[in-house]
Design an enzyme around this catalytic site. Structure first.
Site, PDB file in Angstrom:
ATOM      1  CD  GLU A  48      -3.016  -0.929   0.130  1.00 54.21           C
ATOM      2  OE1 GLU A  48      -3.127   0.171  -0.425  1.00 54.21           O
ATOM      3  OE2 GLU A  48      -3.698  -1.939  -0.193  1.00 54.21           O
ATOM      4  CB  SER A  99     -57.168 -21.802  36.915  1.00 56.67           C
ATOM      5  OG  SER A  99     -58.466 -22.166  36.522  1.00 56.67           O
TER       6      SER A  99
END
Length: 918
Positions: free
Chosen positions: A103, A378
């Site tokens: 690079e 219930s």
């Protein structure tokens, strides 16, 4: 003519003049160039970001969610990609060198911009193949971090100039090491991987510091064209790029030929990390919580480390139990289920199963049913009864289960029958509907809803919608909420919010959240610990729920492990619930269909109850049995199960737990006490012999039950007087009844535990015991008023006595007669189990359809008692009650036997008793 001055100049002079003019021109060009350069600099540097921002800006990082062990990764949030920031010293030399070589060869010496690098890139790339980039590492960093996305993608000289200016500034403010570190953590390597650590994990399944030179060369070559060179999709292109990188490293002196060739020959093993979600419902529940607390940006890009409370072992058990049971219920049109598991000590959520199959669109599997509103059946009843206990009722309070009209609302029981007077304990344990509605009517709807919300229920807010039917599930709640509410019952009435997170930290170690223990808020009132224990004790009482659920239901855990549990079934079997707890865990389960269509007879017990039972069994493997510990605010009292009152003459007394000071007394509005004679079917008169007189307390029905009671065989006080006794027996001899006698136990019997003592006492009596054959001192067992004929004299608890010989003494005082005394010698041995039938009596004659009490006297340890008539099981009793009710239907002679079942499944039978039914 004289020559001109120019002509007179010598060639040397002319040369000098030319040089001067050229220098003037050059100077002018420099000045003009400087002015133009300065102007360009002013124009293109306008609005440039400050390079110093790089020191404060943090790149996005991947947020990771873990299980409670901090090691089991559940999910990585990378909406923008994956990134983990690492320091330069953890990045291998090979990757750093390869990156610089490919690079920015002059990275160490250039001032952020490299004109020679630009020229070199143009030359190397002249064939069209990208071999080297023209931008320096510093320029790429500027472009990717400091420029906006729009300017970053702009292809213009303007951007290039601004990039060069900013790169130059950057190189003056940051060291080369800082710039390279920022670059290696920022650059995009493809495959959603930003930075070298994410790239190493994404392609090779390892940390960056473990990369080989060959692997580093592959990664270093990707930023130029990460999509085209992706080794997963273009392995040939990636390999060719690797060679270019190694050649550049060789050319620039980082490697020798042997090293480069060896790296090129090294085989590459790609290991895709994949994007998996372990326990997706839990992960997305956690993500939603985090985003509400910290915002979506920080959660998705902030690199948070999130340690949750989830226990993978328990989660796996819960998921497997859910899958297995839903598969077994397919024929009954049950397709989905959810589970919540909470640690009652901390209220941490240990497991969350949001559906039976997350990937099954047919059942809306991605919907988390633990957060869905569903009718609870219930399963709200324990909250209602808890409020009633706080408001003054006791587990012995009698509630009449009879046909009742609540202003047009006529509830029915699950079994479509009515059960008459029921102690609160039996009504709640058996989940009877009519007593629950009556209890809610006593408590008050608003009071109940206030309690429900304090305990953690977030629904049921529109109070105008609800009436007494909410006691049976005519409302909607969330499984997570209801399970949370039950933790208050498991914690002595202390309600606490659930805890799903243990710790949340940023990528740089800042602690955003750390869970701390919360004591909670007492929501059940001043007697909260006592009430919570009473509810726990009732819902863990297998004997109390046996009449409805049977002795071996899924609500009863193996080895008699203490566990309190309540089920619920909504109308048309649309929802099946089971929520229960041990001292270790609270588990809530739901079964149903996401589209709310009915199931086929999938109730709370055979639906969610089976999942609950499986999870409880498997999560408690290897854990010791732990009892529920009663709080100090309770006291025990012996009561008669038919009336709920203390009654020394009761044939089958039971022990109940009361808040101190609440042991019930007879209420003239609900009870009546009369003196009966004979078999109790008539009122005693002055002519009734003293030995045949008994004081009995009867429970009076409420007004709305008067029409139902006559057909129920519920004992009621007699209304006719007893006939005068015959003057003599059938033999012509005067009748004679022994004034003082102990018929049970017999002399020489071996006993243990709580002994029921029967006999005769015509007048006031005292029952005592002493140690040995001739006791020097006596201890009173009970003092009675008399009038006992072959009935209960008292109960003697021998648990605290040492093994050995003892003597029972009965003293009866008759007016105008000397005191009568009888003694019986017994042996106390707690390890020996014996059993004898007390009722019915041998050769007793019983009227057809009469409800008869079958009662046994048990000594020694046993798990339960079975009663058999003609070898057919007619009832099972807990060792504390030792009796059941049996309806004498078939006329003729019948043989009654009691069988004590020991913990190792041994069976000890009583001597048989033969009776006759007419």
């Amino acid at each position: 003519m004289a020559p001109s001055s120019a002509a007179r100049r010598s060639p040397l002079a002319l040369l000098g003049l030319t040089v001067v003019r050229l220098m003037e021109a050059a100077l002018l060009l420099v000045i003009v160039g400087a002015i133009c350069g300065f102007a360009l600099y002013r124009v293109y540097s306008r609005d440039l970001p400050d390079p110093a921002l790089l020191g404060t800006l943090r790149p996005f990082e991947t947020t990771r969610i873990y299980a409670r062990d901090g090691q089991t990764l559940l999910y990585q949030l990378f909406d923008a990609g994956q990134r983990t920031v690492v320091s330069l010293d953890t990045i291998p030399w090979g990757l750093r060198a390869a990156t610089v070589a490919v690079e920015d060869a002059n990275f160490a010496s250039n001032p952020g911009v490299d004109l020679r690098g630009i020229v070199r890139a143009l030359y190397l790339n002249r064939s069209g193949q990208v071999m080297s980039g023209g931008s320096t590492i510093t320029q790429q960093l500027v472009r990717n971090v400091l420029f906006s996305p729009a300017e970053r993608s702009e292809q213009s000289y303007r951007r290039k100039i601004r990039e060069a200016i900013l790169a130059f500034r950057l190189s003056r403010e940051f060291s080369k090491e800082q710039i390279l570190t920022l670059y290696l953590n920022q650059v995009y390597y493809g495959n959603m991987a930003y930075g070298v650590e994410a790239a190493a994990q994404s392609y090779f399944g390892k940390h960056a510091h473990d990369l080989s030179l060959a692997e580093a060369a592959v990664l270093a070559g990707l930023p130029q064209s990460p999509t085209d060179l992706n080794p997963f999709t273009n392995p040939g292109g990636a390999k060719a790029r690797q060679k270019i990188v190694l050649d550049l490293m060789l050319k620039q002196g980082y490697l020798n030929r042997e090293q480069a060739d060896a790296a090129l020959r090294e085989p590459l093993t790609l290991r895709p990390s994949g994007v998996t979600i372990k326990y997706p419902h839990w992960v997305f529940y956690i993500r939603d919580l985090l985003e509400k607390q910290y915002g979506p940006e920080l959660v998705s890009r902030g690199g948070l480390r999130v340690i949750t409370t989830l226990d993978p072992a328990i989660q796996d058990i819960a998921e497997q139990a859910t899958r297995d049971h839903i598969a077994a219920l397919q024929a009954q049109h049950a397709t989905n289920a959810g589970v919540i598991v909470i640690d009652p000590h901390t209220n941490e959520i240990l497991a969350m199963v949001g559906s039976a199959d997350y990937n099954n669109a047919a059942i809306d599997g991605q919907v988390n049913v633990t957060l869905a509103d569903r009718q609870p059946g219930s399963s709200l009843k324990p909250l209602i009864y808890a409020q009633a206990l706080e408001n003054g009722w006791t587990p012995a309070t009698i509630i009449w289960d009879t046909p009742t009209d609540f202003n047009g609302y006529k509830p029915q029981n699950y079994d479509n029958t009515f059960h008459g007077p029921q102690r609160l304990r039996m009504a709640l344990a058996g989940s009877l509907n009519i007593p629950a509605v009556k209890t809610l009517s006593f408590v008050g709807l608003d009071t109940f809803l206030n309690l429900a919300h304090r305990m953690g229920i977030t629904t049921l807010q529109d109070r105008a919608r609800y009436g007494l039917a909410v006691a049976l599930g005519a409302g909607e709640v969330k499984l997570l909420d209801l399970t949370t509410a039950y933790t208050a019952l498991a914690n002595g009435g202390m309600a606490r919010p659930t805890i799903p997170l243990q710790r949340v930290t940023t990528s740089h170690g800042e602690v955003l959240f750390s869970a701390t223990p919360v004591s909670g808020t007492q929501v059940l009132g001043p007697h909260g610990p006592d009430v919570a224990y009473q509810i726990t004790n009732i819902l863990s009482d297998n004997a109390a729920r046996t009449p409805i659920f049977g002795p071996h239901s899924v609500l009863h855990l193996p080895d008699d492990r203490p566990a309190a549990v309540k089920t619920g079934t909504s109308d048309d079997y649309r929802n099946s619930w089971a929520i229960g707890w041990t001292p270790d865990l609270v588990v809530g389960a739901w079964v149903g269909n996401s589209d709310n269509t009915p199931m086929q007879k999938v109730a709370g017990s055979n639906g969610a109850g089976t999942i609950w039972n499986t999870i409880m069994q498997q999560t408690h493997i290897g854990k010791p049995l732990q009892p529920f510990k009663p709080p100090p605010g309770l006291e025990d009292a012996t009561i008669c199960p038919m009336t709920g009152l203390p009654d020394p003459g009761c044939a089958n007394p039971v022990v109940e737990h009361f808040i101190r000071g609440t042991v019930p007394k007879a209420d003239s509005g609900q009870y009546v006490t009369v003196t009966v004679g004979g078999d109790g079917s008539c009122l005693a008169t002055d002519a009734t012999p003293l030995t045949e007189r008994q004081r009995r307390t009867f429970l009076l029905p409420p007004n709305d039950a008067h029409g139902w009671v006559p057909s129920s065989h519920i004992p009621q006080p007699p209304t006719v007087a007893c006939a005068p006794p015959a003057a003599a027996s059938a033999t012509g001899e005067p009748t004679s009844i022994v004034a003082a006698a102990i018929t049970t136990p017999r002399s020489g019997d071996t006993i243990g535990g709580t002994l029921i003592i029967q006999g005769n006492a015509q007048g006031p009596y005292e029952l005592d015991y002493g140690s040995g054959a001739s006791p020097a001192t006596w201890t009173t067992i009970v003092s009675g008023i008399g009038g006992v004929a072959n009935g209960l004299l008292g109960q003697w608890n021998t648990d605290a006595l040492p093994r050995g010989s003892y003597t029972l003494r009965l003293q009866v005082t008759l007016p105008g007669s000397p005191q009568q005394e009888v003694r019986v010698a017994v042996v106390v041995d707690h390890d020996k189990t014996t059993l004898r039938l007390l009722q019915p009596l041998p050769d007793q004659v019983i009227k057809q359809t009469t409800v008869v009490t079958l009662q046994a006297a048990l000594t020694g340890p046993a798990s339960h008692i079975e009663f058999l008539v003609d070898d057919q099981l007619v009832g099972t009793a807990a060792t504390g009650e030792q009796s059941v009710l049996w309806t004498a239907v078939a006329p003729g002679r019948h043989t009654v036997v009691a069988v004590a079942v020991t913990a190792d499944n041994g069976r000890i039978s009583s001597p048989p008793v033969v009776i006759r039914v007419e």
